[in-house]
Design an enzyme around this catalytic site. Structure first.
Site, PDB file in Angstrom:
ATOM      1  CE  LYS B  78      -3.273  -0.900   1.649  1.00 49.43           C
ATOM      2  NZ  LYS B  78      -2.156  -1.337   0.857  1.00 49.43           N
ATOM      3  CB  SER B 159      -3.185  -5.170   0.474  1.00 53.11           C
ATOM      4  OG  SER B 159      -2.147  -4.219   0.170  1.00 53.11           O
ATOM      5  CB  SER B 183      -0.890  -3.737  -2.542  1.00 56.43           C
ATOM      6  OG  SER B 183      -0.871  -5.124  -2.017  1.00 56.43           O
TER       7      SER B 183
END
Lengths: 484, 496
Positions: B78, B159, B183
């Site tokens: 990420k 996210s 997330s």
């Protein structure tokens, strides 16, 4: 009589509290491993944490906490076993994270006190409200380029102690004494070097005035005053300004002000309405600081003898006056110097010489008892010994000191080179006395007729005749005998 | 055999037996990325060269019979984990030119164990969002398609949507994510994969770009519980550079998959039965409980009475911390700088241009709730409720060993369906936020499909540092659910 400002219609009392920022002596910053040396090239002592790079996290430096706890102990203050760090949020170019990590709600150190000694010999306790630790900001340099500002982050993240006093201070003199005393204690502890020129110690002063017996009126904060003298001047100036405002029927508004030493006046920096909303909240990157009571006791047991205790001991152990003892304990190295010399010598004589002629010479040389190549304690010890064993007298000692100052020689070398040994040869003294009395026959008659104060005159004349080297006791004794 | 279909466990066994090389495995994934990423936008940056170099090093180590537990395993990172020398953006314009000179602890741990990084994945800017539509670099497409409406472009959740989409589409074997309000788990649920949010303090936050420090949980995402457990073993551990990191030993989480759950008490939090929850989610939840009972667990009703305050509490605490954490992006030292007339102007121009709308919204909310006069009513009250939410979990865990609940109140939605109204969007996090506020571990496991053929996840919530029990329950769930459905868009799929 306590300090008052005489107003148009009666006296005003002043109420002062101080917030002192003291830079902690430590090898590394409060929350990063970066070094803290003063005067390093700009931005050479900056870690990624100090520069607030993304994802960087603060980690508390144990050494800084220990220093702050020591300071708290030195101020007879309560150490909080649990304290907490808060973020103080504001934007400025030299504040990389956009917040300063400080302690707001739960400080490391709670209430304490410090005692100051006024000129009249009386003492006063000034309460300490709290002591907390926080980060310093960096430095903005606006004068290096016509249109740009430069940022130096060397200081960013350096550990500070903020020491807040109660509003117990009642005169500029007391403020000066408070700041000096605080500095002395921190220096004794080795927790802050107290250097105001380098910014290691900075004071914010809260000032208000009131009629005697009244409650508190609105205060103003004078920020960043950087010497003891300026603190005293700033308080005086700000208090007078407030008296004028009140007496003119106006109202003092709470605000932050700056002291301009050149004008000897304070000016407004920002009003209460313009004050920042710092949006304090607990720093989620740090856990509450919890201390082990055993660790605190360990630090307490390592506390050095502090100035008040040392002064009391000097008075009791060496029979010094309160004044001399205060002078000697103001700086730890001076006290150490004294104790080195006082071993096996008359303490009063040591104190007199140190605080008199030697101190004067050191002032001229820009040296101090902490580090003086010209007057090492061995040399001054030798000088004292020569006075004591009658090799020289006090007057000659002064000359020897001046000569040491000029040439850098040791005292025995000076005395030998300049032939300053005092004359203890009774025959020589008798000879000089005889000569003086013969020359001054008229005055001798007056003396014998009862004008006894002429005795000092005869002593002076004999000493003068002997080039100052006569042993004063023997000269006195001989004169007394001959004039009887 | 398609190498991209292998899970972490099988892949590392095969690599160990030298059935194929780390280079071949990496190339297969790079090829899949090349084919699919232009459409999915799961990766913001593909580091093919570095990946191949790391693969060769892994092959050399494996050839010597060495290599860490992740030697040769291609992962997606990420883009909120700082990676040394590799651009890291947090999907924000404000960090567009930012290349960190340091490595996050979690990614350093993965590298230490031999993992290969394929690139950096998309996210909602600064991890603020539940859809990965708040990225400054375009949204990520969910590789799953509605049966009835295959043309709709669904969100992968957020996210960590880029990581979830990459793992679901077989562009990476596993990925890192961060879970602040859900997330990791919500995108895992939306993309039919497994996502694990460990206990707060289990994985270091050092080098992870902060959204809300007290809520940010780095964790693994993969296609099975075991794979997540293996990744967690590498990612977890005490880190002296993170003061909130906790010094407890890292057990063999993968071994916990086979522990069995006989005699375990499973709690059903009654407050998670919310109005308007789709019947199929309700149904899947019931199935999940039945599967666990079949395996010897007992099911108990529990109450987490402050659940309804979870979302409002979260949307005070998280923006408050974010408003402060994001103050450092000021154009002075790194990242974007838009010149201004003076310092204030520089700030306004830089932050105005550098932050997206959702980030600005949360900075404003956070600044507001911390302001003098509002602090007590908002921030302080939220902190008190947060303590009560933690107490809810503590009380519940006195009675049960783990909790079972849906991960999200819906399956993946299409872009534009919920993105208009921020509050509707925030409701996505209703089931995930409490575990973040309490810091307790939770894992989302794909457990079924909705009527449109979209995956739905169930989450197991565990005790603080009770990851092993939580993993044992999740693994049982996974075995019973035998979720084998595949997304329409995946490496080698006919759809492309």
């Amino acid at each position: 009589m306590s300090y008052h400002i005489e107003g148009r219609d009666g006296p005003w009392e002043i109420v002062v509290g101080m917030e002192v920022h003291a830079q902690i002596i430590s090898n590394a910053k409060l929350f990063s491993g970066a070094a803290t040396a003063f005067g390093a090239p700009p931005n050479s002592q900056v870690s990624l944490v100090d520069a607030a790079f993304p994802g960087m996290l603060p980690v508390i430096n144990r050494e800084c906490v220990a220093q702050a706890v020591l300071s708290g102990l030195g101020l007879n203050a309560a150490i909080n076993l649990r304290s907490r760090f808060d973020r103080k949020n504001y934007f400025y170019a030299d504040l990389p994270a956009g917040y300063q990590i400080s302690q707001y709600q739960e400080p490391l150190v709670g209430k304490g006190a410090l005692s100051i000694e006024l000129a009249d010999g009386s003492t006063r306790e000034i309460g300490i409200t709290r002591l907390h630790i926080e980060q310093d900001a960096g430095k903005s340099l606006h004068d290096q380029h016509p249109s740009k500002s430069y940022i130096d982050l060397n200081r960013a993240g350096v550990a500070l102690m903020e020491i807040v006093s109660e509003p117990d201070i009642r005169s500029p003199e007391e403020a000066g004494l408070y700041l000096r005393k605080l500095r002395t204690i921190l220096r004794y502890l080795g927790t802050c070097d107290g250097n105001m020129e380098e910014g290691s110690l900075r004071a914010d002063v809260n000032v208000s005035v009131r009629r005697p017996g009244e409650g508190l009126r609105t205060r103003c904060e004078v920020k960043n005053v950087n010497s003891v003298r300026f603190v005293m001047q700033a308080i005086e100036a700000e208090a007078h300004r407030q008296v004028e405002v009140w007496e003119a029927g106006g109202e003092v508004l709470q605000e932050t002000r700056l002291f301009d030493p050149a004008r000897g006046a304070t000016r407004s920096m920002r009003s209460k309405e313009e004050a920042h909303d710092y949006r304090y909240f607990p720093d989620p990157d740090l856990v509450p600081l919890t201390l082990d009571p055993a660790w605190i006791e360990e630090l307490r047991s390592a506390l050095p003898e502090l100035p008040d205790a040392k002064k009391a001991r000097f008075m009791a152990e060496y029979g010094l006056s309160a004044y001399d003892a205060s002078q000697l304990v103001a700086e730890a190295p001076t006290a150490d110097y004294f104790e080195t010399l006082a071993k096996g010598r008359r303490a009063k004589a040591v104190a007199n010489l140190m605080l008199g002629d030697i101190q004067a010479a050191l002032n001229r040389l820009g040296q101090s008892f902490a580090a003086t190549p010209t007057f090492p304690s061995e040399a001054v010890g030798a000088l004292l010994d020569m006075i004591e064993d009658g090799t020289i007298n006090g007057r000659i000692a002064k000359e020897v000191i001046e000569e040491m100052e000029a040439s850098g020689e040791g005292p025995r070398a000076v005395v030998a080179r300049k032939g300053l040994c005092q004359v203890t040869d009774t025959a020589a003294i008798e000879e000089a006395v005889t000569a003086v009395l013969a020359r001054e026959s008229a005055k001798v008659a007056e003396y014998r007729a009862g004008k006894e104060k002429l005795f000092g005159y005869f002593v002076g004349q004999v000493m003068k005749a002997m080039g100052g080297k006569g042993n004063p006791a023997l000269v006195n004794e001989t004169l007394k005998k001959r004039l009887a | 055999m398609n190498l991209t279909d292998l899970g972490l466990g099988p892949a590392r066994r095969a690599l160990g037996r030298r059935e194929f090389s780390a280079r071949e495995l990496t190339l297969a994934h790079l090829a899949a990325i090349e084919a699919l990423n232009p459409r999915l936008n799961a990766f913001l940056l593909v580091t093919a060269e570095e990946a191949l170099a790391a693969a060769e090093a892994a092959d050399a180590a494996l050839a010597r019979g060495e290599g860490g537990p992740l030697a040769g395993i291609p992962l997606a990172i990420k883009d909120i984990f700082c990676t040394k020398g590799v651009r890291t953006t947090a999907a924000s314009r404000i960090l567009e030119p930012f290349v960190p000179p340091y490595e996050s602890t979690v990614t350093a741990n993965l590298r230490r164990d031999g993992a290969i990084f394929l690139g950096k994945t998309n996210l909602d800017e600064f991890a603020m969002g539940s859809s990965t539509t708040n990225s400054a670099y375009g949204s990520t497409e969910n590789p799953w398609k509605r049966r009835q409406d295959p043309a709709a472009r669904l969100v992968p959740g957020g996210s960590s949507g880029g990581s979830a989409a990459a793992v679901a589409a077989r562009l990476a074997i596993g990925a890192t994510g961060t879970d602040t309000g859900g997330s990791i788990r919500q995108p895992a649920s939306f993309c039919g994969i497994t996502g694990l949010k460990p206990t707060y303090g289990r994985c270091s936050r050092y080098g992870v770009i902060a959204f809300a420090s007290s809520l940010d949980h780095p964790g693994p995402m993969a296609r099975s519980v075991e794979d997540c457990a293996i990744l967690l073993c590498s990612m977890a551990g005490h880190d002296s550079r993170d003061s909130t990191s906790v010094d407890v030993p890292v057990p063999d989480y993968a071994a916990a998959c086979n522990k069995g759950i006989r005699g375990l008490r499973i709690g059903v939090p009654r407050e998670y039965r919310v109005d308007g929850m789709p019947a199929e989610i309700e149904e899947m939840w019931r199935s999940g409980l039945a599967w666990l009972e079949d395996a010897g667990a007992t099911v108990h009703d529990v109450s987490l009475p402050h659940t309804k305050y979870g979302l409002p509490t979260y949307y005070i605490v998280a923006p408050a911390e974010a408003s402060s954490n994001l103050a450092r992006y000021d154009g002075v030292r790194y990242g974007l700088r838009v010149p201004g007339e003076d310092l204030i102007d520089l700030y306004e121009e830089t932050r105005g241009a550098g932050f997206g709308a959702e980030v600005k919204r949360r900075i404003l909310i956070g600044t507001y709730v911390l302001s003098a006069g509002y602090y007590d009513a908002y921030y302080l009250k939220a902190q008190k409720i947060r303590a009560l939410i933690l107490r809810d979990f503590t009380d519940a865990f006195a009675e049960v060993d783990a909790l079972l609940a849906p991960t999200a109140p819906s399956a993946a939605f299409a872009e534009g369906e919920k993105t208009e109204d921020p509050v509707t969007m925030y409701l996505n996090d209703v089931f995930t936020v409490p575990a973040d506020l309490a810091g307790v571990p939770a894992i989302s496991v794909p457990a079924g499909l909705d009527a449109d053929g979209l995956p739905l996840g169930l989450q197991v919530i565990g005790r603080p540092f009770g990851e092993e029990t939580m993993i044992a329950v999740a693994a049982q769930l996974e075995r019973a659910a035998s979720f084998t459905a595949l997304p329409a868009l995946r490496a080698g799929s006919p759809a492309i």
